[in-house]
Structures are given as structure tokens and as C-alpha cells.
Design an enzyme around this catalytic site. Structure first.
Site, PDB file in Angstrom:
ATOM      1  N   SER A 143       0.823  -1.207   0.000  1.00  0.00           N
ATOM      2  CA  SER A 143       0.000   0.000   0.000  1.00  0.00           C
ATOM      3  C   SER A 143       0.857   1.257   0.000  1.00  0.00           C
ATOM      4  O   SER A 143       1.953   1.277   0.583  1.00  0.00           O
ATOM      5  CB  SER A 143      -0.904   0.009   1.241  1.00  0.00           C
ATOM      6  OG  SER A 143      -1.519   1.273   1.425  1.00  0.00           O
ATOM      7  N   TYR A 168      -2.465  -0.249   9.818  1.00  0.00           N
ATOM      8  CA  TYR A 168      -2.658  -0.799   8.472  1.00  0.00           C
ATOM      9  C   TYR A 168      -1.363  -0.657   7.670  1.00  0.00           C
ATOM     10  O   TYR A 168      -0.877  -1.614   7.063  1.00  0.00           O
ATOM     11  CB  TYR A 168      -3.804  -0.080   7.761  1.00  0.00           C
ATOM     12  CG  TYR A 168      -3.926  -0.448   6.301  1.00  0.00           C
ATOM     13  CD1 TYR A 168      -4.313  -1.727   5.924  1.00  0.00           C
ATOM     14  CD2 TYR A 168      -3.621   0.470   5.302  1.00  0.00           C
ATOM     15  CE1 TYR A 168      -4.407  -2.083   4.581  1.00  0.00           C
ATOM     16  CE2 TYR A 168      -3.712   0.128   3.962  1.00  0.00           C
ATOM     17  CZ  TYR A 168      -4.108  -1.149   3.606  1.00  0.00           C
ATOM     18  OH  TYR A 168      -4.187  -1.498   2.280  1.00  0.00           O
TER      19      TYR A 168
END
Length: 352
Positions: A143, A168
Site C-alpha cells: 500500500s 494498516y
């Protein structure tokens, strides 16, 4: 013959990747746990588009597609290492595209443990299964959030990414480190893709463009974080899918002259590679909202709010490596992409 496992097959990116692979004639097995992070009905409807009927889905049982003879799906959680190993042994995959993960920066602030279990334990199980079953190439989702506190723009895979600002992001950075270890120790080719704000039809309801569209059509005010002083490298789903498949087709290889004295974080002596995958053309948040308004034909009431914890003010992908190595050329203009999303949204939700 190749056989490709795609995890997260009921998810936004996974669904589109599966569909494209099937159209290309590949033999594919899709896997997803179909959790309730957002409306599972959207996930079941995505699966239905590839011929996987909801009524036939049973935990840990392979379901054959009614549309594609070369596609099967299994509802399985990556945390279940025993059944995951049995699936690998039975199906003898050649390639794995791991897109399954607990998504969402903001959700990770309230539910951090979920990310440890799903994104770290689950990914470790995938790595072990790949190691034990001679997988030719593992392609996996990282990501853009790993860039965290970095301020040098555009974000480059050559940069240090040791300062994430959400769990995350930390879980995705962990995936990259774990993948390198397996590439080094077991000669497993791994390639990580740092996705930059993916949007398009069949997207995730927790994404800003999706909730903006819903609230505008419902006549609700939309929250504009950091008072609109933000920009994102929005990337249309078709361009993402093209990049994912190109990467899968070119397994990572070790760089012979890689130096530990001046290490390139995106490569290694081991068969390991990291790419950014984005549009490389940031758009200001207020311009993005304006594009949605124009395609809806409705003006939004905007509430300017402070920055959210764990969020960043801008993202901008340096994708030169992907362009040079794999001829990656994102081609979808923002207005065209938003138009396709709005048309899908109006049809799917039966908006008059």
C-alpha cells in the site's frame, strides 16, 4: 498449464483481477472469507458476476463457476493455515496473487488487532504455503500508506519507509519484510505492489469517492478532511488490473550487483521486488469532488473538517520502474473513470 490462486477474490481489486484472468483463458481459483467489514451482499454480487452463486458457497468447499469452466471459488480465511495448506496441496497452484487483507486506515485505529491477525498472520500462512508448494511467483498487495511521514514527492520505492502512521500501513510494511525473508531463505520470487487510491465500478463503500457519491445523492453534506487541502494519486481499476497481471507474468529476480553498502529497498540479491502502482498524476481533493458533482449533476454541501488521525495530506506515485520494466501505462483520465463509476453506481443501487 498455469493455475493461479487469487485471494481476496470477492473484494474490489480481486474481483476485477479474477475477471480479467478468466477472460484471458487462465485457470483460476478465487479465495475470500467474505467478512462483514462492509456489506457482504456487494461481495456476493461481485462473485455472481463470475458465476459463483451465493446459495452454493459453503465454508472450505470449492464451488465451480456457472460462467467459466476454468474458475472455482472457495470461502476460506487465511488465518486457517491447516485448510489453506490442504488447498495448496490439492490444487497445485503455479502462481499466487495475494490481495486478501483487512483494509482501511481509519478502521485500523479503532481495531488494531484485526490487522495483526488478518494482514500479518494471514500473510505468513500464504508465504508458508507458497514455500512448501513450489510457487513460481507470489504477487501481493502492499500500500502507498507505507510512506507514512515521508514528505519527499513523488513517493519512490527507493525511499526509506520506516515511519508508518497507522497499523494498516505497518502491517503492509511488515508484509514486504516477511516477503523478502522468504525470497532470501527459500528462493521464493515475490513482488509487492504499493497501490495508490484505487477507484472504479464495484468499488469499496468505505472509500471516500463511494461515500461522497452516496451522500450527495442522498442530499447529505459531505465531510471534507483537512479542509480540502489534500491530494491523491487516484488510479482507475482497469489500469491497476493491467499492472497486476503484467507483474504476475514477470517473476522477481535477484539483482546481481545489489549492494548491502548502499541498499536499494525495492530490490535485493534475492528474487524480490517492490513496485509503486498508481496514476502518477495527483488530483486535489476538491477537484476530485467537483468531478463527482459534475458527473452526478448535483452540487454537494461541504463541511470542512480537520485532518483524520493516520491520514496523509498527499500521495504521488513514482512509477518509472513499472513503466520501464513492464511497459505500464495508466491511461484512464479522471473524468472518464468517475463517469464509469457513477454509471455503475446508479445502475447497481437503482438510483432514478
Amino acid at each position: 498449464m498455469r493455475k493461479i490462486l487469487v485471494t481476496g477474490a470477492a473484494g474490489f481489486i480481486g474481483f476485477h483481477v479474477v475477471k480479467k484472468l478468466l477472460q484471458q483463458g487462465e485457470v483460476v481459483v478465487g479465495l475470500d472469507n467474505i467478512n462483514d467489514y462492509y456489506d457482504p451482499n456487494l461481495k456476493f454480487d461481485r462473485l455472481a458476476k463470475t458465476g459463483i452463486e451465493k446459495r452454493l458457497i459453503v465454508e472450505n468447499v470449492l464451488v465451480s463457476s456457472t460462467h467459466y469452466e476454468n474458475y472455482k471459488f472457495v470461502k476460506l480465511d487465511l488465518k486457517n493455515d491447516v485448510d489453506l495448506d490442504l488447498l495448496f496441496e490439492k490444487e497445485q497452484f503455479t502462481h499466487v496473487i495475494n490481495l486478501a487483507a483487512q483494509a482501511g486506515v481509519r478502521y485500523s485505529i479503532e481495531n488494531p488487532k484485526t490487522y495483526i491477525v488478518s494482514n500479518i498472520v494471514g500473510f505468513a500462512n500464504v508465504l508458508e504455503a507458497c514455500r512448501n508448494n513450489n510457487i513460481k511467483h507470489l504477487t501481493y498487495a502492499s500500500s502507498s500508506s507505507v510512506y507514512g511521514l515521508n514528505e519527499e514527492i513523488p513517493f519512490s520505492t527507493k525511499q526509506n519507509v520506516d515511519h508508518p502512521i497507522s497499523l494498516y500501513a505497518a502491517s503492509k510494511k511488515s508484509n514486504e519484510l516477511m516477503a523478502h525473508t522468504y525470497s532470501h531463505l527459500y528462493n521464493l520470487p515475490t513482488t509487492g505492489l504499493r497501490f495508490f487510491t484505487v477507484y472504479g465500478p464495484w468499488g469499496r463503500p468505505d472509500m471516500a469517492y463511494f461515500s461522497f457519491t452516496k451522500d450527495i445523492l442522498d442530499g447529505k453534506a459531505i465531510k471534507v478532511y483537512n479542509k480540502g487541502e489534500m491530494s491523491r494519486d487516484f488510479t482507475f481499476i482497469d489500469d491497476i488490473v493491467d499492472g497486476v497481471i503484467k507483474v504476475m507474468n514477470q517473476p522477481a529476480i535477484g539483482v546481481e550487483n545489489w549492494s548491502g553498502n548502499d541498499p536499494d529497498p525495492s530490490t535485493s540479491k534475492a528474487p524480490y521486488k517492490i513496485y509503486n502502482i498508481g496514476n502518477s498524476a495527483p488530483v486535489k481533493l476538491l477537484d476530485f469532488i467537483n468531478c463527482i458533482e459534475e458527473n452526478l449533476g448535483v452540487s454537494a454541501e461541504k463541511v470542512l473538517t480537520p485532518m483524520q488521525p493516520g491520514d496523509v495530506t498527499r500521495t504521488f506515485a513514482d512509477v518509472k520502474d513499472l513503466m520501464v520494466n513492464l511497459d505500464f501505462k495508466p491511461s484512464t483520465k479522471l473524468d472518464d473513470g468517475i463517469k464509469k463509476f457513477v454509471i455503475w453506481y446508479m445502475k447497481y443501487y437503482k438510483v432514478q
